[in-house]
Write an enzyme that holds these catalytic residues in place. Sequence first.
Site, PDB file in Angstrom:
ATOM      1  N   ASP A  81      35.694  48.062  45.723  1.00  0.00           N
ATOM      2  CA  ASP A  81      35.944  47.033  44.725  1.00  0.00           C
ATOM      3  C   ASP A  81      37.442  46.744  44.703  1.00  0.00           C
ATOM      4  O   ASP A  81      38.253  47.670  44.683  1.00  0.00           O
ATOM      5  CB  ASP A  81      35.492  47.567  43.356  1.00  0.00           C
ATOM      6  CG  ASP A  81      35.105  46.453  42.417  1.00  0.00           C
ATOM      7  OD1 ASP A  81      33.948  46.047  42.446  1.00  0.00           O
ATOM      8  OD2 ASP A  81      35.989  46.001  41.665  1.00  0.00           O
ATOM      9  N   ASN A  89      42.494  36.260  39.637  1.00  0.00           N
ATOM     10  CA  ASN A  89      41.936  34.924  39.400  1.00  0.00           C
ATOM     11  C   ASN A  89      42.564  34.257  38.177  1.00  0.00           C
ATOM     12  O   ASN A  89      42.912  33.069  38.210  1.00  0.00           O
ATOM     13  CB  ASN A  89      40.420  35.011  39.225  1.00  0.00           C
ATOM     14  CG  ASN A  89      39.674  34.978  40.543  1.00  0.00           C
ATOM     15  OD1 ASN A  89      40.160  34.455  41.543  1.00  0.00           O
ATOM     16  ND2 ASN A  89      38.482  35.547  40.557  1.00  0.00           N
ATOM     17  N   HIS A  94      41.548  30.506  41.153  1.00  0.00           N
ATOM     18  CA  HIS A  94      40.427  30.915  41.993  1.00  0.00           C
ATOM     19  C   HIS A  94      40.670  30.629  43.476  1.00  0.00           C
ATOM     20  O   HIS A  94      40.127  31.325  44.338  1.00  0.00           O
ATOM     21  CB  HIS A  94      39.144  30.226  41.529  1.00  0.00           C
ATOM     22  CG  HIS A  94      38.631  30.765  40.221  1.00  0.00           C
ATOM     23  ND1 HIS A  94      37.873  31.913  40.141  1.00  0.00           N
ATOM     24  CD2 HIS A  94      38.782  30.327  38.949  1.00  0.00           C
ATOM     25  CE1 HIS A  94      37.570  32.160  38.881  1.00  0.00           C
ATOM     26  NE2 HIS A  94      38.116  31.216  38.135  1.00  0.00           N
ATOM     27  N   ASP A  98      40.084  33.383  46.242  1.00  0.00           N
ATOM     28  CA  ASP A  98      39.274  33.217  47.458  1.00  0.00           C
ATOM     29  C   ASP A  98      40.062  33.625  48.695  1.00  0.00           C
ATOM     30  O   ASP A  98      39.520  34.230  49.623  1.00  0.00           O
ATOM     31  CB  ASP A  98      38.813  31.766  47.597  1.00  0.00           C
ATOM     32  CG  ASP A  98      37.729  31.396  46.599  1.00  0.00           C
ATOM     33  OD1 ASP A  98      37.185  32.305  45.941  1.00  0.00           O
ATOM     34  OD2 ASP A  98      37.432  30.191  46.464  1.00  0.00           O
ATOM     35  N   GLU A 125      33.887  40.671  44.016  1.00  0.00           N
ATOM     36  CA  GLU A 125      34.860  41.458  44.758  1.00  0.00           C
ATOM     37  C   GLU A 125      34.294  42.797  45.213  1.00  0.00           C
ATOM     38  O   GLU A 125      35.035  43.727  45.531  1.00  0.00           O
ATOM     39  CB  GLU A 125      36.111  41.693  43.907  1.00  0.00           C
ATOM     40  CG  GLU A 125      35.931  42.605  42.716  1.00  0.00           C
ATOM     41  CD  GLU A 125      35.401  41.921  41.470  1.00  0.00           C
ATOM     42  OE1 GLU A 125      35.615  42.452  40.375  1.00  0.00           O
ATOM     43  OE2 GLU A 125      34.754  40.855  41.589  1.00  0.00           O
TER      44      GLU A 125
END
Length: 213
Positions: A81, A89, A94, A98, A125
Amino acid sequence: GADDCISLQSSSAALVTRLRGVRRICDLEVALHDALVQNKMLSTTDELTGLANRHFFANHWPREVERAVRRKGPLSVAMCDIDHFKLINDTHGHATGDHVLREFAVRLQQSLRRGKDWVARLGGEEFAIVLSGVSAAQAINIIEGIRRSIRSRPFGSPTTNIPITASFGLCIADGAKASDAATCQRLLSLADKALYKSKHRGRDRVTAAQVKD
């Protein structure tokens, strides 16, 4: 094996017409095959990262367990993770998130043995890494190497460089006796619990659990 036939008395124009029809059929078959291959790839590939997706993992993880049982060999699965990904974010947007996910996927793959290990994005994630045929010490070394590669240098984006760390939970199954659904889920559950311990202990670490059936 012939698909069509034509009389020797047929004109050249008739022959050309038949050949054009056959060519159209061949082109359609090729296009259909390509579409089927593309649809299969889309159904098993994560669009953002290019890794295997959750659907692929759900189908292939039980096969890996079954193969390990058949060969009486070790099998490891790690859940990982990205630490504080929501903050990335929220702070950078975002699009940057990404970008981080794509680079994270690249670093995961670079640390794995080509053709033997594989990784899937389970969502958000969260990722799963499958290592087959390696000892407990080797599995820990591989996952520790991935962890170090993540934190070794910032993740570049079009607007900024972001230091990233990740937490890992590793389950090492040495000689599993069964490959039923309960066993598959048990190994994943142990990896999940190990990941939770890594987060609880401060993140940016690998926690391992070894299972001997």
